[in-house]
Design a protein around this motif. Sequence first.
Motif, mmCIF file in Angstrom:
data_model
loop_
_atom_site.group_PDB
_atom_site.id
_atom_site.type_symbol
_atom_site.label_atom_id
_atom_site.label_comp_id
_atom_site.label_asym_id
_atom_site.label_seq_id
_atom_site.Cartn_x
_atom_site.Cartn_y
_atom_site.Cartn_z
ATOM 1 N N LYS A 124 0.867 -1.160 -0.054
ATOM 2 C CA LYS A 124 0.180 0.156 0.157
ATOM 3 C C LYS A 124 0.893 1.354 0.048
ATOM 4 O O LYS A 124 0.540 2.238 -0.550
ATOM 5 C CB LYS A 124 -0.969 0.024 1.132
ATOM 6 N N GLU A 125 1.905 1.388 0.660
ATOM 7 C CA GLU A 125 2.949 2.461 1.022
ATOM 8 C C GLU A 125 3.520 2.672 -0.388
ATOM 9 O O GLU A 125 3.935 3.619 -0.962
ATOM 10 C CB GLU A 125 3.886 2.174 1.939
ATOM 11 N N ASP A 126 3.742 1.452 -1.059
ATOM 12 C CA ASP A 126 4.688 1.596 -2.408
ATOM 13 C C ASP A 126 3.995 0.681 -3.408
ATOM 14 O O ASP A 126 4.519 -0.796 -3.627
ATOM 15 C CB ASP A 126 6.145 1.356 -2.287
ATOM 16 N N PRO A 127 3.020 1.008 -4.148
ATOM 17 C CA PRO A 127 2.480 0.093 -5.186
ATOM 18 C C PRO A 127 3.379 -0.622 -6.235
ATOM 19 O O PRO A 127 2.938 -1.471 -6.693
ATOM 20 C CB PRO A 127 1.289 1.040 -5.798
ATOM 21 N N LYS A 128 4.295 0.211 -6.428
ATOM 22 C CA LYS A 128 5.363 -0.395 -7.371
ATOM 23 C C LYS A 128 5.780 -1.764 -6.840
ATOM 24 O O LYS A 128 6.607 -2.667 -7.941
ATOM 25 C CB LYS A 128 6.626 0.506 -7.397
ATOM 26 N N LYS A 129 5.540 -2.352 -5.629
ATOM 27 C CA LYS A 129 5.967 -3.558 -5.233
ATOM 28 C C LYS A 129 5.007 -4.391 -5.528
ATOM 29 O O LYS A 129 5.058 -5.805 -5.244
ATOM 30 C CB LYS A 129 6.299 -3.634 -3.766
ATOM 31 N N LEU A 130 3.905 -4.339 -6.182
ATOM 32 C CA LEU A 130 2.585 -5.112 -6.488
ATOM 33 C C LEU A 130 3.165 -6.484 -7.187
ATOM 34 O O LEU A 130 2.775 -7.355 -6.975
ATOM 35 C CB LEU A 130 1.677 -4.520 -7.172
ATOM 36 N N PRO A 131 4.074 -6.272 -8.272
ATOM 37 C CA PRO A 131 4.313 -7.265 -9.124
ATOM 38 C C PRO A 131 5.173 -8.426 -8.080
ATOM 39 O O PRO A 131 5.378 -9.596 -8.374
ATOM 40 C CB PRO A 131 5.338 -6.865 -10.040
#
Length: 235
Positions: A124-131
């Motif tokens: 949530k804090e860093d959506p770039k970590k979704l993958p």
Amino acid sequence: MAQAKKGSVVPFYAVAAIWVGYAALFDLYAPLHFVTAAVISGAAFLLLRAVCGGESAAPVKEEAKPKAEEKKGTGNPELDKMIADGDKAVSEMRRLNDAIKDPKISAQIDRLEAVSLRIFDAVKEDPKKLPQIRRFMDYYLPTTLKLLNAYDRMGSAGVSGENIGGTMKRVEEMMDTIVTAFEKQLDGLYGADALDLSADMTVLETMMAREGLAGEQMKAETTKNDDGTDIRLEL
């Protein structure tokens, strides 16, 4: 939609007609006739009101009740899906934790819940970590819940046997591995952050050493006192 009720106008018309008719036949200025007309009209009003009752008026539109405030999304459909799926997974963990009485399994589920929440918060804090958690969300998390559900059902069967006992024992043996895998997933989310910090620390150490501010080199220049003695200030 509610309907308003209003009284019938018939009793009022009847009262008016009685007074008009009585006035045509008798002198209303005479007290006796006036009282008589009042009594007759009053009785007629009450009788007709009871008979006619009320009429349904036009439907009254009820005020719309305010809807419960809907949970707002983040604007990122993939992140919103992760949050929704994560909430469901955590709720299921808590249900299973309440249902499963084995204290060791319960403690392991507690750990899985805590680590999962931290994983979701990190994304949530860093959506770039979704993958980085796609396989975790699509396979590891739901498969873990599937195993725990099977363990719960078999434990509630009330019988023991080779299949039930063997499967439950295997799930118990796997739980330590699963908890470790969840923790590694969380740790992996901070790999890039750790790399960036490591680079920053290396540059900082290099600059401090170059400026004489590192280790034994953190000393100030020697100055002279008024009496000629050396004064060395060390940090």
